[in-house]
Motif scaffolding. Structure first.
Motif, mmCIF file in Angstrom:
data_model
loop_
_atom_site.group_PDB
_atom_site.id
_atom_site.type_symbol
_atom_site.label_atom_id
_atom_site.label_comp_id
_atom_site.label_asym_id
_atom_site.label_seq_id
_atom_site.Cartn_x
_atom_site.Cartn_y
_atom_site.Cartn_z
ATOM 1 N N UNK A 219 5.056 74.815 44.423
ATOM 2 C CA UNK A 219 3.820 74.390 43.757
ATOM 3 C C UNK A 219 2.889 75.555 43.426
ATOM 4 N N UNK A 220 3.196 76.757 43.928
ATOM 5 C CA UNK A 220 2.359 77.914 43.638
ATOM 6 C C UNK A 220 2.984 78.841 42.598
ATOM 7 N N UNK B 12 2.318 66.481 47.524
ATOM 8 C CA UNK B 12 1.961 67.212 48.730
ATOM 9 C C UNK B 12 0.524 66.949 49.146
ATOM 10 N N UNK B 13 -0.382 66.792 48.185
ATOM 11 C CA UNK B 13 -1.768 66.458 48.516
ATOM 12 C C UNK B 13 -1.851 65.122 49.237
ATOM 13 N N UNK B 14 -0.861 64.259 48.981
ATOM 14 C CA UNK B 14 -0.821 62.929 49.618
ATOM 15 C C UNK B 14 0.047 62.915 50.867
ATOM 16 N N UNK B 15 0.501 64.107 51.302
ATOM 17 C CA UNK B 15 1.208 64.174 52.571
ATOM 18 C C UNK B 15 2.674 64.519 52.523
ATOM 19 N N UNK B 16 3.251 64.709 51.345
ATOM 20 C CA UNK B 16 4.671 65.057 51.250
ATOM 21 C C UNK B 16 4.904 66.476 51.768
ATOM 22 N N UNK B 17 6.155 66.754 52.151
ATOM 23 C CA UNK B 17 6.517 68.089 52.622
ATOM 24 C C UNK B 17 6.515 69.084 51.473
ATOM 25 N N UNK B 18 6.264 70.341 51.796
ATOM 26 C CA UNK B 18 6.311 71.402 50.790
ATOM 27 C C UNK B 18 7.730 71.538 50.239
ATOM 28 N N UNK B 19 7.818 71.893 48.956
ATOM 29 C CA UNK B 19 9.113 72.137 48.323
ATOM 30 C C UNK B 19 9.347 73.639 48.278
ATOM 31 N N UNK B 20 10.318 74.107 49.047
ATOM 32 C CA UNK B 20 10.667 75.523 49.090
ATOM 33 C C UNK B 20 11.979 75.695 48.326
#
Length: 313
Positions: free
Chosen positions: A223-224, A170-178
């Motif tokens: 990720x949280x 995600x830091x490199x631009x991937x979509x969030x994983x919900x």
């Protein structure tokens, strides 16, 4: 019937949305004991914490405030759908900060009610915030423990490795994983071979008109989730949880472990005044909204809070 007012109050760097339920014949010139009602994991204030327990406790004479957790429901905070135990715990104290500024609240008599995962955060808040004079839990769970168990498929280190990889992506631009916590329907649960009573009944509650609400998204922003893997709501309750305690559970046992975890809380808490209520024939989700089980829960919670918050004195 309790009247409701929606308010916005200050949290860390964003606002927390809350519904305040007032007793019948509310008189703003008087002072009332108050109860903060915390919703389950993935839920919102419009569901069981407000529309069932909030209204009933207000009808009994308390001011009740049911709030949306930070990053969830109508409360602020970005990114969305974060389930962080530090923020979820501190939300209770921000809500109490609001209550103690209201002239109609008796600031010496404030209690907390937590339901399901909200009970674990209520426990954590009660250990810290001595303004809380009494704690009630309904089908209380400990989300940190569940994260190390079923939510991580009993592989918390593997979950943390996957989380680290996803965070880098995600830091490199991937979509969030919900990640959804539940199947989309009861039939989908059955088709997937998911037959546990808690999974099926949670799906029936959250995915149908029975309990569905716009803010109850029953999802985690993956990720949280890391802090939950090392957090435990019951850490040092033998020392710090000294306030009066009422623990309500049903005796139908399911995967979300409220029976086991609530029994543990009751046994470990330092509270000298504590009560255990086991509602016979009731499941976890029966105690969210079914009239008879919730009525039995309230038959104990109302006098418990009435005694310890000095209702009517």
């Amino acid at each position: 019937m309790a009247e409701k007012q929606t308010v916005s109050l200050k949290g860390w760097a964003w606002d927390i949305a809350a519904d305040v339920y007032f007793p019948p014949s509310f008189d703003p010139a008087k002072k009332y004991p108050a109860i903060v009602s915390g919703h389950p994991t993935g839920s919102c204030k419009a569901q069981t914490s407000g529309n069932i327990y909030g209204t009933a406790l207000a009808d009994a004479g308390f001011v009740v405030i049911a709030f949306d957790a930070s990053f969830q429901g109508e409360s602020g905070g970005e990114p969305r759908l974060v389930e962080d135990p530090g923020f979820r715990t501190s939300d209770f104290s921000f809500v109490i900060d609001y209550l103690v500024t209201q002239p109609y609240v008796d600031d010496a008599n404030i209690g907390v009610l937590g339901i399901c995962g909200g009970a674990g955060y209520a426990v954590a808040a009660t250990k810290i915030d001595r303004r809380i004079k009494a704690l009630g839990t309904v089908v209380g769970s400990n989300v940190g423990r569940l994260m190390r168990e079923g939510f991580s498929e009993y592989n918390p280190l593997g979950m943390l490795e996957a989380l680290a990889a996803q965070r880098t992506a995600q830091a490199r631009g991937a979509a969030a994983q919900i990640n959804p916590l539940l199947p989309p329907s009861v039939q989908a649960a059955k088709d997937a071979g998911l037959t546990d009573i808690d999974v099926v009944e949670a799906t029936d509650y959250y995915k149908t008109d029975r309990g569905q609400a716009a803010g109850g998204e029953t999802s985690f922003n993956f990720v949280y989730q890391g802090p939950l893997a090392t957090w435990d709501a019951y850490d040092r309750v033998e020392t710090f949880l000294t306030q009066p305690l009422c623990v309500v559970i049903g005796d139908k046992v399911g995967a979300f472990a409220s029976y086991r975890l609530s029994m543990e809380l009751y046994g470990r808490a330092a509270s000298k005044d504590k009560e255990l209520v086991v509602v016979e024939g009731a499941s976890h989700y029966d105690l969210y909204d079914r009239p008879e089980p919730t009525g039995e829960a309230l038959a104990h919670l109302v006098p418990f809070f009435g005694t310890h918050l000095h209702l009517g004195d």
